[in-house]
Design a protein around this motif. Structure first.
Motif, mmCIF file in Angstrom:
data_model
loop_
_atom_site.group_PDB
_atom_site.id
_atom_site.type_symbol
_atom_site.label_atom_id
_atom_site.label_comp_id
_atom_site.label_asym_id
_atom_site.label_seq_id
_atom_site.Cartn_x
_atom_site.Cartn_y
_atom_site.Cartn_z
ATOM 1 N N GLN A 424 0.808 -1.223 0.000
ATOM 2 C CA GLN A 424 0.000 0.000 0.000
ATOM 3 C C GLN A 424 0.843 1.276 0.000
ATOM 4 O OE1 GLN A 424 -2.629 -0.496 3.475
ATOM 5 N NE2 GLN A 424 -4.255 -1.090 2.060
ATOM 6 N N ASN A 425 2.152 1.135 -0.110
ATOM 7 C CA ASN A 425 3.033 2.298 0.072
ATOM 8 C C ASN A 425 2.899 3.366 -0.999
ATOM 9 O OD1 ASN A 425 4.137 1.579 2.500
ATOM 10 N ND2 ASN A 425 5.975 0.629 1.630
ATOM 11 N N THR A 426 2.322 3.038 -2.125
ATOM 12 C CA THR A 426 2.120 4.045 -3.172
ATOM 13 C C THR A 426 0.719 4.636 -3.124
ATOM 14 O OG1 THR A 426 3.736 3.009 -4.635
ATOM 15 C CG2 THR A 426 2.141 4.484 -5.656
ATOM 16 N N VAL A 427 -0.303 3.774 -3.097
ATOM 17 C CA VAL A 427 -1.676 4.250 -3.273
ATOM 18 C C VAL A 427 -2.214 4.991 -2.049
ATOM 19 C CG1 VAL A 427 -2.212 2.480 -4.979
ATOM 20 C CG2 VAL A 427 -2.659 2.018 -2.556
ATOM 21 N N VAL A 428 -1.837 4.560 -0.850
ATOM 22 C CA VAL A 428 -2.380 5.220 0.332
ATOM 23 C C VAL A 428 -1.855 6.651 0.469
ATOM 24 C CG1 VAL A 428 -2.473 5.176 2.852
ATOM 25 C CG2 VAL A 428 -2.899 3.087 1.550
ATOM 26 N N PRO A 429 -0.539 6.906 0.348
ATOM 27 C CA PRO A 429 -0.097 8.303 0.385
ATOM 28 C C PRO A 429 -0.747 9.156 -0.695
ATOM 29 C CG PRO A 429 1.770 6.845 0.717
ATOM 30 C CD PRO A 429 0.612 5.977 0.323
ATOM 31 N N GLU A 430 -0.996 8.568 -1.871
ATOM 32 C CA GLU A 430 -1.667 9.331 -2.929
ATOM 33 C C GLU A 430 -3.060 9.749 -2.484
ATOM 34 O OE1 GLU A 430 -1.551 6.788 -6.324
ATOM 35 O OE2 GLU A 430 0.516 7.329 -6.866
ATOM 36 N N PHE A 431 -3.789 8.843 -1.841
ATOM 37 C CA PHE A 431 -5.117 9.207 -1.351
ATOM 38 C C PHE A 431 -5.021 10.264 -0.259
ATOM 39 C CE2 PHE A 431 -8.261 8.819 2.004
ATOM 40 C CZ PHE A 431 -9.418 9.117 1.297
ATOM 41 N N LEU A 432 -4.120 10.056 0.697
ATOM 42 C CA LEU A 432 -4.003 10.987 1.818
ATOM 43 C C LEU A 432 -3.681 12.404 1.346
ATOM 44 C CD1 LEU A 432 -2.073 8.751 4.383
ATOM 45 C CD2 LEU A 432 -4.495 9.388 4.427
ATOM 46 N N SER A 433 -2.938 12.498 0.260
ATOM 47 C CA SER A 433 -2.597 13.826 -0.257
ATOM 48 C C SER A 433 -3.822 14.565 -0.773
ATOM 49 C CB SER A 433 -1.547 13.708 -1.366
ATOM 50 O OG SER A 433 -2.101 13.100 -2.531
ATOM 51 N N THR A 434 -4.888 13.808 -1.123
ATOM 52 C CA THR A 434 -6.092 14.457 -1.660
ATOM 53 C C THR A 434 -7.000 15.005 -0.570
ATOM 54 O OG1 THR A 434 -7.450 12.434 -1.700
ATOM 55 C CG2 THR A 434 -6.045 12.858 -3.616
ATOM 56 N N ILE A 435 -6.864 14.497 0.669
ATOM 57 C CA ILE A 435 -7.768 14.964 1.727
ATOM 58 C C ILE A 435 -7.077 15.898 2.712
ATOM 59 C CG2 ILE A 435 -9.215 12.910 1.547
ATOM 60 C CD1 ILE A 435 -7.951 11.923 4.165
ATOM 61 N N GLY A 436 -5.757 16.007 2.630
ATOM 62 C CA GLY A 436 -5.051 16.935 3.504
ATOM 63 C C GLY A 436 -5.258 16.625 4.976
ATOM 64 N N ASN A 437 -5.490 17.653 5.775
ATOM 65 C CA ASN A 437 -5.586 17.495 7.234
ATOM 66 C C ASN A 437 -7.024 17.525 7.750
ATOM 67 O OD1 ASN A 437 -2.748 17.441 7.505
ATOM 68 N ND2 ASN A 437 -2.688 19.695 7.436
ATOM 69 N N ILE A 438 -7.986 17.297 6.848
ATOM 70 C CA ILE A 438 -9.386 17.499 7.221
ATOM 71 C C ILE A 438 -9.806 16.624 8.410
ATOM 72 C CG2 ILE A 438 -10.171 15.845 5.467
ATOM 73 C CD1 ILE A 438 -12.705 17.561 5.194
ATOM 74 N N TYR A 439 -9.283 15.389 8.511
ATOM 75 C CA TYR A 439 -9.655 14.509 9.622
ATOM 76 C C TYR A 439 -8.459 14.194 10.510
ATOM 77 C CZ TYR A 439 -13.839 13.839 6.782
ATOM 78 O OH TYR A 439 -14.981 14.049 6.054
ATOM 79 N N SER A 440 -7.529 15.077 10.553
ATOM 80 C CA SER A 440 -6.315 14.865 11.338
ATOM 81 C C SER A 440 -6.654 14.568 12.797
ATOM 82 C CB SER A 440 -5.418 16.107 11.269
ATOM 83 O OG SER A 440 -4.255 15.928 12.034
ATOM 84 N N GLY A 441 -6.047 13.510 13.338
ATOM 85 C CA GLY A 441 -6.272 13.116 14.713
ATOM 86 C C GLY A 441 -7.392 12.123 14.912
ATOM 87 N N LEU A 442 -8.209 11.902 13.870
ATOM 88 C CA LEU A 442 -9.332 10.967 13.988
ATOM 89 C C LEU A 442 -8.983 9.567 13.492
ATOM 90 C CD1 LEU A 442 -12.305 13.232 12.834
ATOM 91 C CD2 LEU A 442 -11.623 12.638 15.167
ATOM 92 N N TYR A 443 -7.851 9.419 12.834
ATOM 93 C CA TYR A 443 -7.446 8.110 12.316
ATOM 94 C C TYR A 443 -5.927 8.061 12.270
ATOM 95 C CZ TYR A 443 -6.364 10.414 7.881
ATOM 96 O OH TYR A 443 -5.825 11.238 6.918
ATOM 97 N N SER A 444 -5.393 6.866 12.075
ATOM 98 C CA SER A 444 -3.946 6.676 12.041
ATOM 99 C C SER A 444 -3.487 6.532 10.589
ATOM 100 C CB SER A 444 -3.553 5.421 12.828
ATOM 101 O OG SER A 444 -2.178 5.151 12.708
ATOM 102 N N PRO A 445 -2.943 7.581 9.981
ATOM 103 C CA PRO A 445 -2.603 7.528 8.552
ATOM 104 C C PRO A 445 -1.503 6.525 8.223
ATOM 105 C CG PRO A 445 -1.733 9.524 9.556
ATOM 106 C CD PRO A 445 -2.620 8.893 10.573
ATOM 107 N N SER A 446 -0.744 6.079 9.204
ATOM 108 C CA SER A 446 0.317 5.106 8.943
ATOM 109 C C SER A 446 -0.158 3.666 9.127
ATOM 110 C CB SER A 446 1.515 5.362 9.862
ATOM 111 O OG SER A 446 1.136 5.220 11.220
ATOM 112 N N GLY A 447 -1.437 3.493 9.466
ATOM 113 C CA GLY A 447 -1.964 2.157 9.698
ATOM 114 C C GLY A 447 -2.368 1.451 8.424
ATOM 115 N N ARG A 448 -2.554 0.143 8.509
ATOM 116 C CA ARG A 448 -3.047 -0.655 7.387
ATOM 117 C C ARG A 448 -4.398 -0.083 6.968
ATOM 118 N NH1 ARG A 448 -5.891 -3.562 3.586
ATOM 119 N NH2 ARG A 448 -6.022 -5.816 3.953
ATOM 120 N N ALA A 449 -4.521 0.271 5.705
ATOM 121 C CA ALA A 449 -5.737 0.888 5.194
ATOM 122 C C ALA A 449 -6.643 -0.176 4.571
ATOM 123 C CB ALA A 449 -5.393 1.953 4.154
ATOM 124 N N PHE A 450 -7.939 0.050 4.635
ATOM 125 C CA PHE A 450 -8.913 -0.892 4.073
ATOM 126 C C PHE A 450 -10.151 -0.119 3.646
ATOM 127 C CE2 PHE A 450 -10.295 -0.272 8.366
ATOM 128 C CZ PHE A 450 -11.652 -0.541 8.401
#
Length: 556
Positions: A424-450
């Motif tokens: 997931q090392n490519t696709v997850v950072p790409e997604f995270l870059s699209t949402i910025g900090n809108i939900y910062s602190g509500l989830y763990s961005p370094s965790g396994r994504a699903f």
């Protein structure tokens, strides 16, 4: 419910607190100390001697382009990787012998051990006091403690002792059924052609076959077995299945059914009034879609407040003791936060041991809103397990056709226990870059994504208690995707090739084999939630399957 793990002590001979629970969950009330002569059975999880080696072998055998691709491990090889060290086993036996207790291995590898003893022995062995607690809703009594100790010399060898501080956790599953008038159903629409707008209100087998290009004809392979489990008193009904096949698969023998296996006191109750909506959904759709694939229904003991033992026992049986399988499809899940991280990690490692043998393990991503009768609070940011385990494939849900959109209830997000896997090392950072900090602190961005993928999960038609009904949820999309993988496995095996096994490395290398779902979101609480968008997202993954492109990606 918070836990503290303590494993430090100045003297090796002294016991140390291994796990501590500050308070019992709110739904359990203390009754008092448990009588000393009552018998308890525990499962002790031991550290594997070479899990890193198993993970490396798993990834090598499941990554296209690897020289070892398709070379799945044998049970003996898996057992060798998962076995505990001889030193751990000898020290464990010596410790148990201090209370005249003997143990038995719970599996072939020996990393899970079962022991039975009286409460008096347990109090002395674990340097604690076991008490009885009552579950408020069911009145069920359970025996637990607030902390337990083990010798310091074993602290690096023992992962957990279950159940001790681990209170019962019920798996979420079992969608509610909305009955539908057959006169308005889309079941009689022409079998050929593309899924049309009639599939918006009632999505049946024909809709799925047309939408995803699934072949109607079977490629039978006797060794191709798809397993679906039933938990929390869910039973599949053969009479309902016969009606389902008569209506939606008239080309199939309506006497086609599943093979039954039971564990933990599971039964095969055919009382129509007890026909479980989840068990019927899973068996009807896997048998109805995966034509020619052998389906086994595992009835797991009907404990209605605790599913953890059933999950642990099922994966152990499938890994070491049952007939081989190629696909495991499970439509039940836990809120990750409700599980002790050591239990979740050990269960996840067990899934790695199973999938390393060439088994595709597929779980529903959970419902992030109100769907099928299951309500979870704020689940957009509440990850679900086992979807967060890196060694399983998680399935989200879509809604509608032409085009499909993200179902509002499709669970997805990021683990708070498991780190992001390399695939997931490519696709997850790409997604995270699209949402910025809108939900910062509500989830763990370094965790396994699903989730990883998705499929139709809205207005799914089943037969329940001899009547037609509609269900919704990722528990409906999961058997659809699992059936597609089972069908591709049949074609691979007919061509003399191994089954797909662990899917995620293959999926993440072949995003074009899916229809990208680019609109919708899983709103969860207060209408906040992750959005679907171009490419992978934590609502629908890479999107819904395209059978022909998947079979091409599989080398067919």
């Amino acid at each position: 419910m918070s836990r503290v793990l303590q494993v430090s002590c100045p003297r090796a001979s002294q016991n140390v607190v291994h796990e501590r629970l500050h308070a019992a969950p709110h739904e359990f009330s203390l009754r008092g100390p448990t009588p000393a002569n009552q018998t308890l059975t525990f499962r002790i999880g031991l550290q594997n001697n070479n899990f890193a080696g198993l993970e490396a072998a798993l990834y090598a055998s499941s990554t296209p382009g690897s020289p070892q691709y398709g070379q799945h491990l044998t049970r003996e090889e898996v057992s060798n990787f998962m076995a505990p060290s001889p030193d751990a086993v000898s020290q464990l036996h010596a410790w148990l012998a201090t209370q005249n207790i003997t143990s038995t291995s719970a599996n072939r590898a020996g990393d899970w051990v079962r022991v039975s003893m009286t409460v008096g022995q347990a109090n002395a062995l674990f340097d604690t006091t076991f008490s009885t607690f009552t579950h408020a809703e069911t009145g069920t009594h359970v025996v637990r403690t607030m902390s337990y100790s083990i010798p310091l010399s074993l602290a690096g060898h023992v992962n957990f002792v279950y159940p001790t501080v681990h209170f019962p956790v019920k798996a979420l599953g079992g969608p509610a059924v909305k009955k539908v008038d057959r006169a308005t159903s889309s079941a009689l629409k022409a079998r050929a052609g593309s899924a049309d707008n009639s599939c918006l209100s009632i999505f049946n087998v024909t809709c799925a076959m047309d939408l995803y290009g699934i072949p109607w004809t079977a490629v039978p392979q006797t060794s191709n077995r798809l397993v679906v489990p039933g938990f929390v008193g869910e039973y599949a009904n053969e009479f309902n299945l016969a009606i389902f096949l008569n209506t939606f698969r008239p080309d199939m023998n309506n006497q086609t059914t599943w093979t039954l296996e039971t564990i933990d006191g599971g039964i095969n109750d055919q009382t129509l009034s007890l026909a479980g909506s989840e068990a019927n959904l899973d068996t009807q759709w896997t048998i109805g879609v995966a034509n020619g694939v052998n389906v086994t229904f595992f009835s797991v003991g009907p404990d209605n407040i605790d599913s953890v033992s059933g999950f642990l026992d099922l994966v152990e049986v499938l890994t070491y003791d049952s007939e081989p399988l190629t696909v495991l499809s499970t439509s039940y899940a836990f809120n990750e936060a409700n599980l002790n991280p050591t239990i979740a990690q050990s269960m996840c490692d067990a899934y790695a041991a199973l999938t390393a043998q060439g088994v595709s393990i597929i779980f529903s991503s959970g419902d992030g809103g109100v769907s099928g009768g299951q309500t979870q609070s704020c689940t957009t940011f509440q990850p679900t397990f086992p979807s967060t385990c890196p060694y399983v494939t998680s399935v989200g849900a879509t809604s509608g056709v032409n085009p499909e959109g993200a179902a509002y209830f499709s669970g997805g997000g990021f683990s708070n226990i498991f780190a992001r896997p390399s695939y997931q090392n490519t696709v997850v950072p790409e997604f995270l870059s699209t949402i910025g900090n809108i939900y910062s602190g509500l989830y763990s961005p370094s965790g396994r994504a699903f989730p990883d993928v998705s499929a139709a999960g809205d207005a799914i038609e089943i037969v329940w208690q001899t009547e037609y009904g509609l269900v919704g949820g990722t528990s409906a999309s999961t058997p659809i995707f699992a059936s597609i993988i089972a069908m591709i496995n049949s074609e691979l095996m007919a061509a003399g090739k191994p089954p797909l096994g662990f899917l995620n490395n293959w999926i993440y290398q072949n995003p074009s084999a899916f229809t990208d779902i680019t609109y919708g979101s899983n709103p969860g609480c207060n209408q906040n939630g992750f959005p679907a968008g171009t490419g992978w997202d934590p609502v629908t993954g890479f999107g819904s399957p395209l059978y022909d492109k998947l079979r091409t990606a599989a080398g067919l």
